[in-house]
Design a protein around this motif. Structure first.
Motif, mmCIF file in Angstrom:
data_model
loop_
_atom_site.group_PDB
_atom_site.id
_atom_site.type_symbol
_atom_site.label_atom_id
_atom_site.label_comp_id
_atom_site.label_asym_id
_atom_site.label_seq_id
_atom_site.Cartn_x
_atom_site.Cartn_y
_atom_site.Cartn_z
ATOM 1 N N ASN A 42 0.831 -1.192 0.000
ATOM 2 C CA ASN A 42 0.000 0.000 0.000
ATOM 3 C C ASN A 42 0.874 1.254 0.000
ATOM 4 O O ASN A 42 1.709 1.408 -0.876
ATOM 5 C CB ASN A 42 -0.978 -0.065 1.165
ATOM 6 C CG ASN A 42 -1.892 -1.283 1.060
ATOM 7 O OD1 ASN A 42 -2.362 -1.623 -0.026
ATOM 8 N ND2 ASN A 42 -2.139 -1.955 2.176
ATOM 9 N N ARG A 102 3.794 -0.196 3.647
ATOM 10 C CA ARG A 102 2.718 -0.733 4.460
ATOM 11 C C ARG A 102 1.979 -1.784 3.648
ATOM 12 O O ARG A 102 1.666 -1.566 2.474
ATOM 13 C CB ARG A 102 1.758 0.366 4.887
ATOM 14 C CG ARG A 102 2.391 1.507 5.697
ATOM 15 C CD ARG A 102 2.790 1.062 7.076
ATOM 16 N NE ARG A 102 1.649 0.635 7.870
ATOM 17 C CZ ARG A 102 1.723 0.201 9.132
ATOM 18 N NH1 ARG A 102 2.885 0.119 9.737
ATOM 19 N NH2 ARG A 102 0.618 -0.158 9.761
ATOM 20 N N GLY A 122 -0.713 -5.614 3.846
ATOM 21 C CA GLY A 122 -1.791 -6.300 4.527
ATOM 22 C C GLY A 122 -3.113 -5.653 4.162
ATOM 23 O O GLY A 122 -3.159 -4.498 3.727
ATOM 24 N N LEU A 123 -4.167 -6.393 4.344
ATOM 25 C CA LEU A 123 -5.482 -5.891 3.966
ATOM 26 C C LEU A 123 -5.835 -4.600 4.685
ATOM 27 O O LEU A 123 -6.536 -3.750 4.133
ATOM 28 C CB LEU A 123 -6.551 -6.950 4.226
ATOM 29 C CG LEU A 123 -6.499 -8.195 3.348
ATOM 30 C CD1 LEU A 123 -7.580 -9.179 3.762
ATOM 31 C CD2 LEU A 123 -6.648 -7.819 1.874
ATOM 32 N N ARG A 124 -5.365 -4.459 5.889
ATOM 33 C CA ARG A 124 -5.627 -3.271 6.685
ATOM 34 C C ARG A 124 -4.381 -2.392 6.824
ATOM 35 O O ARG A 124 -4.362 -1.492 7.676
ATOM 36 C CB ARG A 124 -6.135 -3.678 8.071
ATOM 37 C CG ARG A 124 -7.467 -4.412 8.043
ATOM 38 C CD ARG A 124 -7.732 -5.127 9.369
ATOM 39 N NE ARG A 124 -7.695 -4.219 10.507
ATOM 40 C CZ ARG A 124 -8.735 -3.556 10.980
ATOM 41 N NH1 ARG A 124 -9.937 -3.695 10.402
ATOM 42 N NH2 ARG A 124 -8.603 -2.760 12.026
ATOM 43 N N SER A 125 -3.377 -2.643 5.999
ATOM 44 C CA SER A 125 -2.096 -1.945 6.097
ATOM 45 C C SER A 125 -1.525 -2.039 7.497
ATOM 46 O O SER A 125 -0.913 -1.096 8.004
ATOM 47 C CB SER A 125 -2.238 -0.479 5.674
ATOM 48 O OG SER A 125 -2.521 -0.378 4.300
ATOM 49 N N GLN A 126 -1.717 -3.195 8.112
ATOM 50 C CA GLN A 126 -1.322 -3.362 9.499
ATOM 51 C C GLN A 126 0.136 -3.760 9.662
ATOM 52 O O GLN A 126 0.639 -3.796 10.789
ATOM 53 C CB GLN A 126 -2.226 -4.397 10.192
ATOM 54 C CG GLN A 126 -2.052 -5.832 9.699
ATOM 55 C CD GLN A 126 -3.011 -6.197 8.593
ATOM 56 O OE1 GLN A 126 -3.197 -5.437 7.646
ATOM 57 N NE2 GLN A 126 -3.635 -7.381 8.720
#
Length: 118
Positions: free
Chosen positions: A32, A98, A100-104
Motif C-alpha cells: 500500500n 505498508r 496487509g489488507l488493513r495496512s497493518q
C-alpha cells in the motif's frame, strides 16, 4: 515478512542528483502506501516523502521542490529522484512500505547511504 531493498545511494557533490529505488525481495500481491525516510547521525529518523497506491504524494518541507517520489504498482517499486542535493541531505535513506489488507504491517529496507559533499 515482506522485505524491501534499496539501491542507488552514493556520493555526490552539492547541487547534483541521485535516484533511489526500492523493491521487495520477493513478489507480493500488494504494497500500500510506500515512502522514504532518512536518518542522519545524531538525528531522529524523519519522513522524506510518501506515496499512496493512487499516486497521492506528501513531502517533507525540506524535500519539496527538489525531490520527487514515484512508484510502479505492477512492480511494487518506489523511486526517489533527488535533485539540487545539499550537504544536509546526507543520511541513510530507508524505504518503507505498508501492507496487509488493513495496512497493518510495516516493511523496511536495510538503508542506503547518501553522502553530499560541499
Amino acid at each position: 515478512q515482506v522485505q524491501l531493498v534499496e539501491s542507488g545511494g552514493g556520493l555526490v557533490q552539492a547541487g547534483g542528483s541521485l535516484s533511489l529505488s526500492c523493491a521487495p525481495t520477493k513478489s507480493t500481491d500488494r504494497i500500500n502506501t510506500m515512502g522514504w525516510y532518512r536518518q542522519a547521525p545524531g538525528k531522529q529518523r524523519e519522513l522524506v516523502a510518501i506515496i499512496t497506491r493512487g499516486g497521492i504524494t506528501n513531502y517533507a518541507d525540506s524535500a519539496k521542490g527538489r525531490f520527487t517520489i514515484s512508484r510502479d504498482n505492477v512492480k511494487n517499486t518506489v523511486y526517489l529522484q533527488m535533485n539540487s542535493l545539499k550537504p544536509e541531505d546526507t543520511a541513510v535513506y530507508y524505504c518503507n512500505g505498508r501492507y496487509g489488507l488493513r495496512s497493518q504491517y510495516d516493511a523496511w529496507g536495510q538503508g542506503t547511504q547518501v553522502t553530499v559533499s560541499s
